[in-house]
Design an enzyme around this catalytic site. Structure first.
Site, mmCIF file in Angstrom:
data_model
loop_
_atom_site.group_PDB
_atom_site.id
_atom_site.type_symbol
_atom_site.label_atom_id
_atom_site.label_comp_id
_atom_site.label_asym_id
_atom_site.label_seq_id
_atom_site.Cartn_x
_atom_site.Cartn_y
_atom_site.Cartn_z
ATOM 1 C CE LYS A 203 -2.931 -8.054 5.960
ATOM 2 N NZ LYS A 203 -3.889 -8.053 4.870
ATOM 3 C CD GLU A 209 7.818 3.922 4.228
ATOM 4 O OE1 GLU A 209 7.877 2.688 4.398
ATOM 5 O OE2 GLU A 209 7.466 4.448 3.161
ATOM 6 N N GLY A 262 -5.128 -3.753 4.866
ATOM 7 C CA GLY A 262 -4.542 -2.615 5.584
ATOM 8 C C GLY A 262 -5.478 -1.414 5.645
ATOM 9 N NE ARG A 263 -7.319 -0.684 -0.421
ATOM 10 C CZ ARG A 263 -6.394 -1.578 -0.767
ATOM 11 N NH1 ARG A 263 -5.213 -1.583 -0.167
ATOM 12 N NH2 ARG A 263 -6.633 -2.471 -1.711
ATOM 13 C CD GLU A 348 -2.997 1.065 -0.710
ATOM 14 O OE1 GLU A 348 -1.809 1.440 -0.763
ATOM 15 O OE2 GLU A 348 -3.536 0.705 0.357
ATOM 16 C CG HIS A 379 -13.140 31.736 2.018
ATOM 17 N ND1 HIS A 379 -13.756 32.925 1.706
ATOM 18 C CD2 HIS A 379 -13.950 31.112 2.900
ATOM 19 C CE1 HIS A 379 -14.885 33.023 2.387
ATOM 20 N NE2 HIS A 379 -15.027 31.936 3.121
ATOM 21 C CE LYS A 489 5.211 -0.884 -0.028
ATOM 22 N NZ LYS A 489 4.432 -1.964 0.577
HETATM 23 O O1 F6P Z 1 2.369 0.324 0.596
HETATM 24 C C1 F6P Z 1 1.005 0.150 0.704
HETATM 25 C C2 F6P Z 1 0.622 -0.543 1.980
HETATM 26 O O2 F6P Z 1 0.829 -1.905 1.855
HETATM 27 C C3 F6P Z 1 -0.820 -0.240 2.356
HETATM 28 O O3 F6P Z 1 -1.731 -1.018 1.698
HETATM 29 C C4 F6P Z 1 -0.784 -0.460 3.824
HETATM 30 O O4 F6P Z 1 -1.891 0.091 4.463
HETATM 31 C C5 F6P Z 1 0.528 0.208 4.173
HETATM 32 O O5 F6P Z 1 1.377 -0.088 3.082
HETATM 33 C C6 F6P Z 1 1.163 -0.245 5.454
HETATM 34 O O6 F6P Z 1 1.462 -1.604 5.457
HETATM 35 P P1 F6P Z 1 1.759 -2.348 6.803
HETATM 36 O O7 F6P Z 1 0.564 -2.219 7.679
HETATM 37 O O8 F6P Z 1 2.041 -3.769 6.437
HETATM 38 O O9 F6P Z 1 2.955 -1.703 7.450
#
Ligand code: F6P
Length: 515
Positions: A203, A209, A262-263, A348, A379, A489
């Site tokens: 987003k 990452e 995002g979620r 979240e 199990h 972060k």
């Molecule tokens: O660190 C949390 C977060 O902001 C989530 O809410 C989001 O889904 C994820 O990181 C990834 O963010 P982005 O889509 O901006 O890379």
């Protein structure tokens, strides 16, 4: 009335009610429980025309909710302004006050203001054209997609692809989220660079990452003699300018609005790899199934509203009974990733200590969501559910139609096991030997889908989005921000830059790790 006063009123109201066990709730009913089952069950169905149909039976009878408790929760919904908050969600109101934003994920599947829905349709059409062109060979023969994203930019696509491509995937998709290079290496090992497309899903288009993995994926293409590695990248983002700056050609950027969280972004261009894997018809069916739940959620009142009733149950157990976790067991391999997805959605969104006005919350917020797949979990962790000291409300999810083509005995046994667990948790079994005693009276709810196709899958996910939203409204919190993830972060960045000052433990660990 403030949210906190509404909760005080609910608590006093519930304190006056007799606390009945599940068995008592059933035996109280002159029809041997049948009346309770009828009152506490609901079938949600919709005919989606060419896109199919959805049907799901929800059974809340094995929970401690009853008419009087639900009266109290309906009063709470009224006092906390649930109807107005729901209207605001679909009419583009600012339901995310800390960031001054609407939440328009509903519009992505046709439920929102005319302007938002029109914009979403145009974005979807653009995505459909790109998906069609890639399937037709516009970027060369594409057999693999490495989808790079994290959190909401990965969990939804990973779950949807796992759920919907057991029979056939039009392309082979690998979702990579972790910065741990092993994750990307595993995807590289399964893909031929000559026929691989990289989808960079973020987003913000700034997440460390994702940007690190995306850069390594480009290097992998280049090292493996792909003539124009940049030409094999598609960007899925609400920050197209950053994608252009990063080097993605505008024709391969699929934007989505900032107001889609995002979620909650599976329905936006973040769903691109899903569309690549299942095709636009099934992708559209997924959106239509979700929209059918939007319609139900917008129109059904009080306890007849499935997601709202689910939220009543969640809050009854977390706030009144003090349950700190809630478990979800899918009796369906295709939903093995659902607990992970729901963890982000619920924790979240609703793992907050401040209410929407910035004041301390009136009680506990989101419980820890966890779970697994049945029958495996029986199990492994069900011992604790049956005899442990924690009270854990459980959701079971299963589909009547089998997903496999083997002897029907497999699916029959799967469903029988699922139903048996709910019955056993409720009934228990008395024994003078405490080690063999099952206390019973342990609650569970059942989601029984007619089938797990694209439309029903969309419906199931949208149901949980609205359940989460309804819980947030009843607790008076904002489910659409996530400031809690920022501190970690920032600390990671300070460690990387070598500038931050750390406690003695962290400093010693940094030295030991050679950082
Ligand atoms: O660190 C949390 C977060 O902001 C989530 O809410 C989001 O889904 C994820 O990181 C990834 O963010 P982005 O889509 O901006 O890379």
């Amino acid at each position: 009335m403030t949210v906190s006063a509404a909760w005080d009123r609910l608590q006093s109201r519930l304190a006056e009610l007799p606390e009945r066990t599940l068995s008592e709730l059933f035996s109280h009913d002159a029809q041997g429980g049948a009346a309770r089952v009828a009152a506490m069950s609901q079938r949600i169905e919709a005919d989606l025309g060419e896109l199919g149909e959805i049907g799901m039976l929800l059974d809340w009878s094995k929970t401690h909710l009853d008419g009087a408790i639900l009266d109290g929760f309906e009063e709470l919904a009224q006092a906390t302004g649930f109807d107005a908050a729901r209207d605001a969600l679909f009419s583009g109101g600012v339901v995310n006050p800390t960031e001054g934003r609407a939440a328009t994920h509903g519009a992505m599947r046709g439920s929102g203001t005319d302007t938002d829905v029109e914009e979403a349709e145009a974005l979807l059409a653009r995505m459909g054209m790109l998906v069609g062109a890639i399937h037709d060979g516009a970027l060369g023969p594409i057999k693999h997609v490495i989808h790079i994203g994290i959190g909401g930019s990965a969990l939804g696509p990973a779950l949807a692809i796992d759920a919907l491509t057991r029979d056939l995937a039009l392309v082979d998709v690998h979702v990579v989220s972790n910065i741990d290079g092993l994750a990307l290496e595993q995807a590289f090992a399964a893909c031929d660079p000559a026929t691989t497309l990289i989808a960079v899903a973020s987003k913000t288009f700034t997440t460390t990452e994702t940007m690190t993995n995306a850069a390594s994926a480009l290097q992998w293409l280049a090292k493996n003699d792909v003539a124009d590695p940049g030409g094999r990248v598609v960007a899925l983002t609400a920050n197209p300018e950053a994608a252009v700056e990063w080097g993605v050609d505008e024709t391969r950027i699929l934007p989505f609005p900032e107001s889609v969280g995002g979620r909650y972004s599976l329905w936006s261009s973040i769903g691109f790899p899903v569309a690549m894997a299942v095709g636009m018809d099934d992708y559209s069916a997924m959106l239509a199934g979700a929209q059918a739940i939007d319609t139900h959620f917008r129109e059904a009142q009080g306890r007849a509203n499935g997601p709202l009733l689910a939220a009543f149950g969640d809050l009854y157990y977390s706030r009144i009974r003090g349950c700190q976790t809630r478990a979800v067991f899918a009796y369906d391999e295709r939903l093995a990733m659902l607990p992970d997805y729901l963890q982000q959605l619920e924790m979240e969104s609703n793992g907050k200590s401040a209410d929407a006005d910035g004041a301390p919350v009136a009680g506990p917020t989101a419980p820890v969501t966890w779970g697994g797949v049945g029958t495996d979990a029986q199990h492994a962790v069900f011992q604790l559910l049956h005899q442990g000291t924690h009270l854990i409300p459980v959701d079971f999810i299963a589909a009547i139609a089998p997903g496999d083509d083997l002897d029907p005995a497999h699916h029959r046994s799967l469903l029988m096991n699922c139903l048996a667990q709910g019955a056993a948790l409720m009934a228990g079994k008395a024994s003078g030997d405490l080690a063999r005693h099952y206390p019973g009276d342990r609650p569970s709810a059942m989601f029984l889908l007619d089938d797990l196709d694209a439309a029903s899958f969309g419906a199931l996910i949208a149901f949980h989005e609205h359940r989460t939203f309804a819980s947030a409204v009843l607790m008076g919190i904002n489910p659409f921000d996530q400031f809690g993830v920022e501190l970690g972060k920032a600390m990671a960045k300070s460690i990387e830059s070598g500038e931050g000052e750390f406690d003695a433990s962290t400093a010693a660990l940094m030295a030991a790790a050679g950082l």
